[in-house]
Design a protein around this motif. Structure first.
Motif, PDB file in Angstrom:
ATOM      1  N   ILE A  17       0.837  -1.204   0.000  1.00  0.00           N
ATOM      2  CA  ILE A  17       0.000   0.000   0.000  1.00  0.00           C
ATOM      3  C   ILE A  17       0.870   1.251   0.000  1.00  0.00           C
ATOM      4  CG2 ILE A  17      -1.608   1.359   1.399  1.00  0.00           C
ATOM      5  CD1 ILE A  17      -2.934  -1.309   2.200  1.00  0.00           C
ATOM      6  N   ILE A 160      -2.785   3.417   7.280  1.00  0.00           N
ATOM      7  CA  ILE A 160      -2.409   2.247   6.490  1.00  0.00           C
ATOM      8  C   ILE A 160      -2.194   1.051   7.400  1.00  0.00           C
ATOM      9  CG2 ILE A 160      -0.599   1.281   5.011  1.00  0.00           C
ATOM     10  CD1 ILE A 160      -0.259   4.099   3.821  1.00  0.00           C
ATOM     11  N   SER A 197      -5.100   1.594  -3.667  1.00  0.00           N
ATOM     12  CA  SER A 197      -4.000   0.927  -2.959  1.00  0.00           C
ATOM     13  C   SER A 197      -4.520  -0.126  -1.997  1.00  0.00           C
ATOM     14  CB  SER A 197      -3.158   1.960  -2.198  1.00  0.00           C
ATOM     15  OG  SER A 197      -3.932   2.642  -1.229  1.00  0.00           O
ATOM     16  N   PHE A 198      -5.669   0.110  -1.391  1.00  0.00           N
ATOM     17  CA  PHE A 198      -6.278  -0.860  -0.483  1.00  0.00           C
ATOM     18  C   PHE A 198      -7.079  -1.907  -1.248  1.00  0.00           C
ATOM     19  CE2 PHE A 198      -5.093   1.916   2.938  1.00  0.00           C
ATOM     20  CZ  PHE A 198      -5.096   1.110   4.073  1.00  0.00           C
TER      21      PHE A 198
END
Length: 204
Positions: A17, A160, A197-198
């Motif tokens: 991530i 994150i 990204s997730f």
């Protein structure tokens, strides 16, 4: 750069991530460290992932070390403050999230590791680890409160790390009803999952 890891690992996901948020190019090499034919020790003598292999062949390991290094490679999307209390706060959030994952993984290994007989498993040990998980979730929820992100108004490594911990709990411990007990954490994870990204690194 080459990242050695597994798609199911929350620590590997954290690195992936960060790389996506920082828009860094890398090669992802999947490795099952539990397999008899694993070669992870040639890069990381501790036999763990993630492991980042540099262009010159040098290896960097431990997710906390890797993400701190990656954040220095590009000014895009700074995720860790450079100094002071703000930096300490983000790193403490990361330690809390990693600690929740550490405890959950220990509980799962105690319950499922194939090389241990059922008679050798300790429910007391599992329960002890799950207490740590719940205490960690409670602390996360209290720290987040009604803020949009863990460390203020912008995405940081805090979010994150927490998102990876929550996502892994949903993946491996669906019976833990943390969403109903800590709805602000569920709201945070849902928001994070809207980010590519997730979404692209959901554990499998």
């Amino acid at each position: 750069m080459k990242l050695i890891g597994a798609t199911a690992s929350p620590y590997v996901r954290k690195v992936r991530i960060v790389m996506a948020e920082k828009k860094l190019d890398y090669q992802f090499v999947q490795e099952n460290v539990w397999a008899d034919d694993t070669h992870i020790s040639t890069s990381n003598p501790l036999g763990k992932v993630p492991c980042l292999v540099m262009e010159g062949g040098e290896a960097v390991f431990d997710s906390r070390v890797i993400v701190e290094y990656l954040d220095t490679l590009s000014p895009v999307g700074k995720l860790i403050p450079s100094q002071g209390r703000e930096r300490a706060e983000v790193k403490t959030w990361e330690a809390l999230a990693d600690g929740v994952m550490d405890a959950a993984i220990l509980a799962r290994l105690e319950a499922t590791w194939a090389h241990r007989k059922d008679s050798e498993r300790s429910q007391a040990w599992i329960d002890r680890q799950l207490i740590k998980v719940n205490d960690g979730l409670k602390s996360m929820s209290q720290g987040l409160g009604d803020k949009p992100y863990c460390s203020g108004i912008h995405l940081s490594l805090s979010d994150i790390a927490v998102g990876c911990a929550l996502g892994w709990l949903e993946f491996r411990f669906p019976d833990i009803a943390w969403r109903s007990e800590y709805p602000n954490l569920g709201k945070l994870l849902d928001k994070l999952m809207l980010r590519p990204s997730f979404a692209d690194t959901k554990p499998s």
